[in-house]
Design a protein around this motif. Structure first.
Motif, PDB file in Angstrom:
ATOM      1  N   VAL A  34     -59.034  16.508  23.619  1.00 17.50           N
ATOM      2  CA  VAL A  34     -59.414  15.362  24.451  1.00 17.50           C
ATOM      3  C   VAL A  34     -58.253  14.963  25.360  1.00 17.50           C
ATOM      4  N   SER A 131     -68.785  15.193  23.705  1.00 22.72           N
ATOM      5  CA  SER A 131     -68.644  13.924  22.992  1.00 22.72           C
ATOM      6  C   SER A 131     -69.308  13.928  21.607  1.00 22.72           C
ATOM      7  N   GLN A 154     -58.308   9.390  18.391  1.00 17.57           N
ATOM      8  CA  GLN A 154     -59.026  10.033  19.495  1.00 17.57           C
ATOM      9  C   GLN A 154     -59.114   9.099  20.702  1.00 17.57           C
ATOM     10  N   LYS A 158     -57.432   9.621  24.412  1.00 15.68           N
ATOM     11  CA  LYS A 158     -58.357   9.680  25.550  1.00 15.68           C
ATOM     12  C   LYS A 158     -57.880   8.764  26.676  1.00 15.68           C
TER      13      LYS A 158
END
Length: 404
Positions: A34, A131, A154, A158
């Motif tokens: 990510v 996703s 995460q 991101k």
């Protein structure tokens, strides 16, 4: 004796850090993926409207490009979940990276603006199709009581590229020009895509394959509490959609804040989000998810009203800190979605959830634009009212026992 102790202490500290952050191997790989592709995409993503303009697109065409992006974001969610459940997490990741890379290449070689629309159809494979797979990896790899922390990591990785990469990309574009600058960013992204694919090869999760089930069956597998969470989430995201795209216009045109200072406000918002992620995720795993989701929904409701009520820049800073607090319960909300999803359809459940949410809120931005015609304050106040309704719906319908 002392030598043995000094050798083991760094290892023990590392193990404690890994445990504290829920850095399970597959979760760490997915989070790194990510970060890497996000870092590449954010070098040029914010500048695509200028790239379209340079390739001859008119303003209505550029607006339609934004609509197309929202459409792909919605309709790619469920297919992404289906592929992750059927191909396995690793092969699905590799597929999404390959499709996105094809999109980057189309962007790079596009002679005119229609080709950018073709590239979008491929490039969105990473942002949208991947996703549900990322959600599923966290659900597969971590026990229930550690998932909010997994989503915290995460979420941070991101958002860090959103703070850093556009500044770098903007500097390169200012130096080379729009077309050559975007091309430079795309080349970097392609290199990062190769590195990400090599990382994805190390994902090792065995997916439980159950009886074949269609999209209707996936919906029927939804826990009742997940359906109620979806309803409140749709209301909250409608609140965001009514005012989100108009925020820069209100702050710069109505409150006469410079674009540069608006950029500072966005940075404050992102930094606030990053700072609250880890403590909120850790506490949510220990004490329960519901209070944090309520705090997130309340922040969504208060943010647009706080912008309208701000009499000066100092108060806008406070408003954008509130905007950053909208993320305080996001890891908890995402963990709830995974908690409720059945293991054999986990990725498809996430994909269907976001498909329904995204399609439901699609008209919100257009409605906000119409409300702006009454007075610029109307969409923001309306958003606040709708946000309060969504918060109350969640608080009243999702029981604590299902949110812990």
């Amino acid at each position: 004796m002392q030598q043995g102790t000094s050798t083991s202490e760094p290892i023990n500290r590392r193990e404690r850090l890994v445990d504290y952050l829920s850095l399970e191997r597959n979760v760490a790989i997915a989070s790194a993926a990510v970060f890497l592709l996000g870092l590449g995409e954010e070098l040029w993503k914010k500048f695509l409207p200028k790239y379209l303009e340079a390739l001859g697109a008119s303003t209505p065409i550029i607006g339609f490009f934004g609509t197309a992006e929202d459409f792909f974001d919605a309709v790619y969610q469920y297919p992404g979940g289906w592929l992750a459940d059927h191909l396995g997490r690793r092969r699905a990741f590799l597929t999404f990276i390959a499709l996105a890379s094809a999109g980057y290449l189309v962007y790079f070689f596009a002679p005119t603006w229609p080709f950018v629309f073709v590239g979008l159809g491929f490039a969105m494979a990473w942002q949208s199709m991947a996703s549900p797979a990322i959600f599923a990896i966290i659900g597969d790899s971590l026990p229930r009581e550690r998932r909010a922390m997994g989503f915290t990591l995460q979420s941070i990785l991101k958002r860090v590229p959103i703070v850093v990469a556009p500044v770098i990309g903007g500097t390169v574009i200012a130096s080379l020009g729009v077309v050559r600058g975007v091309h430079a960013g795309l080349l970097v992204t392609l290199v990062l895509a190769v590195i990400t694919a090599l990382l994805a090869l190390r994902i090792n999760i065995r997916v439980k394959v159950g009886k074949e089930i269609n999209i209707r069956g996936v919906w029927q597998s939804f826990h009742a509490a997940l359906k109620r969470l979806l309803i409140s989430d749709i209301i909250i995201r409608t609140c965001e959609g009514l005012s989100g795209v108009l925020t820069i216009l209100y702050v710069t045109n109505v409150q006469h804040v410079s674009v540069k200072r608006y950029g500072a406000l966005i940075a404050i918002q992102m930094i606030t989000s990053i700072l609250v992620y880890i403590p909120a995720g850790k506490i949510a795993d220990r004490t329960g998810r519901k209070p944090f989701v309520i705090a997130t929904f309340l922040s969504f409701a208060i943010f647009p009203v706080a912008i309208v009520l701000a009499p000066g820049f100092g108060f806008l800073v406070v408003a954008f800190i509130i905007g950053g607090l909208r993320e305080i319960g996001e890891p908890a909300r995402k963990a709830m979605i995974v908690d409720f999803a059945k293991e054999n359809v986990r990725a498809r459940s996430v994909g269907l959830y976001y498909l329904l949410r995204s399609l439901s809120i699609t008209p919100a931005a257009a409605i906000g634009g119409l409300l702006w015609q009454i007075t610029p304050q109307v969409p923001f106040v309306t958003a606040g009212v709708i946000g309060i309704i969504g918060t109350l719906v969640f608080a009243a319908t999702v029981e604590e026992r299902y949110a812990s």
